[in-house]
Design an enzyme around this catalytic site. Structure first.
Site: not given
Length: 559
Positions: A40, A269, A279
């Site tokens: 994104e 992850r 983020k």
RNA sequence: AGGGCUGUAGCCAAGCGGUAAGGCAUCUGGUUUUGAUCCAGUGUACCGCAGGUUCGAAUCCUGCCAGCCCUGCCA
């Protein structure tokens, strides 16, 4: 496999995803492989993304398939062109290529709309006028089932008309949403009539003002995969529940009633010690000005690591070393550091830099400075030689001198002790000057003129080697010594992660480098012998500023 | 009894019924004008725990325990 056999074949990574792909190909479920990397555009890429990039693009390379770069741009409120640019740059820098132009989920907004209409026509979606709070109440919780929305049984015709009105801007933001009609009692919360579309009067960086309704991730992602012909849709563990919705959407649309439609697989992850990977937290560090920006060399971002001196090869190697699995793990920094050292040791030209200088005067050397030749890389002659200087006045590092050697293992300069100057002569400490605080300012030495490129003729053993820079040719330089950004292994676990920032994550020193570095290129790695790997900062223009990528491995200082 | 996942050496990670790969770290030697590199060697892993099936289980079954994720009109 025997060690001898290793050199025969190129070793490919082995992991559960590649195993699945091997089976799918063997069964001819697919004839070729297509993956995608779907960021994104709402922040900069970090080393965790690099893991995913290497996985997706790496599979595409190894299986002769392709990997799309796709911007998952379904939420215009959070996204920005700045990020779509930086993301492309970072993926390219890592050395990967996507076919043609980058893809955007927003490219498919028309198709998404048509698919939504298909669901409505099948009685599988409805426009719901519950507000956000009511929707939450109706959803129930982990222990109790939810209850049906009062709008759940609106007729197909009416829903069609209502959805069309949503699109044409006749409803306000938050007034209504399009929901899938699935099961309000499902044990998967994401299956309790999830939202498919919401109203947002926002300008989109790709579609401008064409739309005032935007699809949700769960609706858009599987469809984007399907439209692009993705075969294996790889994402992280937190999407495991969402897989049921991914499948539900595709299973209920005519276009995807085929065995070779995409399927989602999840892997864990990356968590790296002493840093943060979310983020949101990285954004916070930037916004709170606790770091210089997204590309601060202490940041785990691709651009920060690049500025710090990490190479694409080292990051790709790191990704391969840590592997892919479904285990929640915390990776030690040591693995990353070993990967860069491994690459840089092979490719970095050697040089000498004095980071914390003290002066040395060679009392028995009266001539003008002389030129000496030194190998660019001691293990690789093809890298050639470089010019260095030797003269009466030199700089050495403060840490390389002490008045009295503490023990027999001491290998640096001391009074009445000999040491080798790297690439030059053997010198001996005679006496030293000190300032008012008792710090050494100058060490007076003698040198043995018959020791350049050879050991003392009389067989004297000189054990230590220290580096130096000749004073009259020395280039003043700034050194930025980086250390871990946080003082604790897992800062994300802290109530206030900013309170555990490492105050010494950046230490600035002023010293000297060899004159040959005058026009060193930004990001070009050098090994400053006995100190570590450094590169010229890419933001400081003509100023001589060097970032320490990583220090040399040190197996002795702790003893 | 809410659901979904995961538990193999300090860290990462292969293995998928035949008796535990590899990398990082550690330690020990050797070479070395970088205390680096390089080379050689170095591990008692109760394969989360307890049962069961089997000639044989890290691998299959059952039960437990621990950790992570899920109640955005975020992704």
């Amino acid at each position: 496999m025997s060690k001898a056999g290793k050199s025969e074949a190129v070793e490919r990574p082995v992991n559960f995803i590649r195993n699945i792909i091997d089976e799918d190909l063997a069964k001819h479920k697919y004839e070729s492989v297509r993956t995608r990397f779907p960021p994104e555009p709402n922040g900069y890429l970090h080393i965790g993304h690099a893991k995913s990039i290497c996985l997706n693009f790496g599979i595409a390379e190894d299986y002769d398939g392709a990997c799309n770069l796709r911007f998952d741009d379904t939420n215009p409120a959070k996204e920005d062109l700045e990020y779509v640019d930086s993301i492309q740059q970072d993926v390219c820098w890592l050395g990967f290529k996507w076919p043609g132009e980058p893809c955007y989920s927003s490219n498919y907004f028309d198709q998404f709309y048509a698919y939504a209409v298909e669901l409505i026509e099948k009685g599988l979606a409805y426009v719901c006028f519950l507000n956000a709070e009511e929707t939450r109440e109706y959803r129930g919780n982990l222990k109790e089932p939810g209850k049906d929305s009062p709008y759940r049984d609106t007729s197909v015709e009416e829903n069609l008309a209502l959805f069309e009105k949503m699109r044409s801007g006749e409803f306000k933001e938050g007034e209504c949403v399009l929901r899938a009609k699935i099961d309000m009692a499902s044990s998967f919360m994401c299956m309790r009539d999830p939202t498919l579309y919401r109203v947002r009067f926002a300008h989109h960086h790709q579609t401008g003002d064409k739309w005032c309704i935007y699809p949700m991730y769960d609706f858009a992602h599987c469809l984007s995969d399907g439209i692009e012909g993705v075969t294996h849709s790889l994402c992280t563990l937190e999407f495991q529940d969402n897989r049921r919705l991914y499948d539900w959407v595709l299973d209920n649309l005519n276009d995807f009633q085929k065995p070779d439609r995409p399927f989602q697989y999840e892997f864990s992850r990356l968590n790296l010690e002493y840093t943060v990977m979310s983020k949101r937290k990285l954004h916070q560090l930037v916004d709170d000005k606790l770091v210089e920006g997204w590309n601060d060399p202490r940041m785990p971002t691709i651009s920060g690591m690049r500025r710090r001196g990490y190479t694409p090869a080292s990051i790709r190697d790191f990704a391969e070393r840590i592997g892919i699995s479904k285990v929640d793990s915390m990776t030690e920094m040591g693995i990353l550091e070993a990967a860069v050292r491994d690459d840089l040791n092979k490719v970095a030209p050697r040089s000498m830099a004095v980071i914390d200088p003290i002066k040395v005067v060679i009392e028995n050397y009266q001539d003008e400075p002389q030129t000496l030749m030194a190998p660019v890389h001691p293990q690789n002659e093809t890298m050639g030689k470089r010019e260095i200087f030797f003269g009466r006045e030199l700089y050495i590092d403060r840490a390389d001198f002490t008045e009295v050697a503490p023990n027999g293992k001491y290998m640096r300069l001391a009074l009445d002790k000999e040491v080798r100057l790297r690439n030059a002569y053997v010198i001996k400490g005679l006496r030293a000057d000190y300032d008012a605080d008792g710090n050494v300012t100058t060490v007076y030495c003698s040198y043995d003129p018959d020791t350049h490129g050879k050991n003392p003729a009389d067989g004297r053993k000189v054990k230590g080697v220290i580096h130096f820079v000749e004073a009259s040719h020395a280039l003043p330089a700034e050194f930025r010594l980086y250390d871990r950004l946080f003082t604790v292994e897992n800062p994300a676990k802290e109530e206030d992660f900013e309170s555990v920032l490492n105050p010494e994550s950046l230490v600035v020193k002023y010293g000297f480098v060899e004159p040959g570095l005058l026009n060193s290129a930004a990001e070009q790695a050098y090994q400053f012998e006995r100190e570590g790997y450094f590169c010229r900062d890419n933001q400081c223009g003509d100023k001589q500023v060097y970032n320490r990528t990583v220090a040399l491995r040190d197996t002795w200082s702790s003893r």
